[in-house]
Design an enzyme around this catalytic site. Structure first.
Site, short mmCIF file in Angstrom:
data_model
loop_
_atom_site.label_atom_id
_atom_site.label_comp_id
_atom_site.label_asym_id
_atom_site.label_seq_id
_atom_site.Cartn_x
_atom_site.Cartn_y
_atom_site.Cartn_z
N LYS A 5 23.00 -0.11 0.55
CA LYS A 5 24.05 0.76 0.01
C LYS A 5 25.40 0.04 0.06
CE LYS A 5 21.48 4.89 1.27
NZ LYS A 5 21.18 5.90 2.27
N GLN A 17 23.21 8.79 7.62
CA GLN A 17 21.87 8.26 7.39
C GLN A 17 20.86 9.01 8.26
OE1 GLN A 17 21.07 5.80 5.04
NE2 GLN A 17 18.98 6.39 5.54
N ASP A 45 25.31 12.76 -0.82
CA ASP A 45 23.85 12.78 -0.75
C ASP A 45 23.28 14.09 -1.30
OD1 ASP A 45 22.26 10.71 0.00
OD2 ASP A 45 22.43 11.04 2.16
#
Ligand code: NAP
Length: 281
Positions: free
Chosen positions: A52, A96, A119
């Site tokens: 990322k 994460q 997200d």
């Protein structure tokens, strides 16, 4: 097979477009920013976060990785999220997953400002998606929808089957395809006669997490097969949930692993970070 759905190629093309947009924004004094909070040393998470970060750098997004010890308390993590919620240099916040067991994942997702939830996992954004008014969309299914668009794969009136019902892939995938007028079935580990259910699909999306689980017995000839799975075989090689070689013989369209869904997931994260920056300006 009519076509291999080349996720890598599509991702590169989209990332070039996003890069141009970021350069335009910068001329107006806006630099999209993304902070990734990484707790602990999970090797798969380390790799995802690194990828990322590389994509963000390539595109010109300001990205920061907060590496946090496994021992961080839930309260400390929540406080850090609050800090980034207030920080105007970061338009996107990503935590994460998975988190260590002593931290409540739901509480953490709920703490992120929904406007910065790139997200798309915040219950508010999930709810918006469910009522058909999406704001932030989970990146993996969003990337798959972009693949359908790019390859002119029509969903209206089609039978779609999603194998897997996770919050991050299966459920939002089903909803997005339903919004495009597909007739959607969600299958999971308790589904009876899974292969027969899957064989009804014009469009089969597989997100199970079991290497080479889906064989040609699961696939109707001429179907579109999307393989979300990322698994390691005995030699450590990255493999999908679908037995690619035999399914490719009968499917019209299929995604490979690697270079399929994975690069598109990262791309949509960048896309939503830029969209968030534009909205927050
Ligand atoms: P997850 O939360 O573990 O969910 C897996 C789903 O598969 C569950 O709904 C489970 O059913 C179902 N399942 C498990 N075994 C099954 C079986 N034998 N038959 C039918 N269904 C079965 O996984 P996830 O987070 O959705 O991820 C799925 C896979 O996609 C993983 O390999 C993950 O690494 C990969 N992934 C890839 C990307 C990418 O960007 N390429 C992004 C996210 C995830 P139950 O609900 O009944 O347990």
């Amino acid at each position: 097979m009519k076509a291999l759905i080349n996720g890598r190629e599509l991702a590169d093309k989209m990332q070039d477009q996003i890069k141009t947009e970021v350069a335009e924004l910068q001329k107006n004094g806006i630099r999209p920013g993304l902070v990734v909070l990484l707790v602990g040393e999970n090797p798969a998470s380390q790799t995802y976060v690194k990828n990322k970060d590389l994509a963000a750098a390539k595109i010109g997004i300001h990205s920061k990785i907060e590496r946090l010890p496994e021992s961080i308390s839930e309260a400390e993590l929540l406080a850090l999220i609050q800090q980034y919620n207030q920080d105007s240099a970061f338009h996107g916040i990503l935590v994460q997953l998975p988190l260590p067991k002593h931290i409540d994942e739901e509480k953490v997702l709920l703490a992120i400002d929904p406007k910065k939830d790139v997200d798309g996992f915040h219950p508010m954004n999930m709810g918006q998606l469910l009522i058909g008014e999406p704001t932030m969309i989970p990146c993996t299914p969003y990337g798959i929808m972009k693949m359908f668009e790019a390859y002119n794969i029509e969903l209206a009136g089609k039978r779609a089957v999603v194998i897997g019902r996770s919050n991050i892939v299966g459920k939002p995938m089903a909803q997005l395809m339903m919004m495009k007028d597909a007739t959607v079935t969600i299958a999971h580990s308790k589904t009876a006669d899974l292969a027969a259910v899957a064989r009804e699909a014009d469009i089969l999306v597989v997100a199970i997490g079991r290497g080479h689980f889906v064989t040609k017995e699961f696939v109707k000839p001429g179907a579109v097969v999307i393989d979300v799975g990322m698994n390691r075989d005995a030699n450590g090689k990255l493999i999908g949930d679908v037995k690619f070689d035999e399914v490719a013989e009968i499917a019209d369209y299929i995604t490979p692993v690697p270079k399929g869904v994975g690069p598109m997931t990262i791309t949509m994260l960048m896309y939503q970070t830029v969209a968030a920056a534009k909205k927050q300006k």
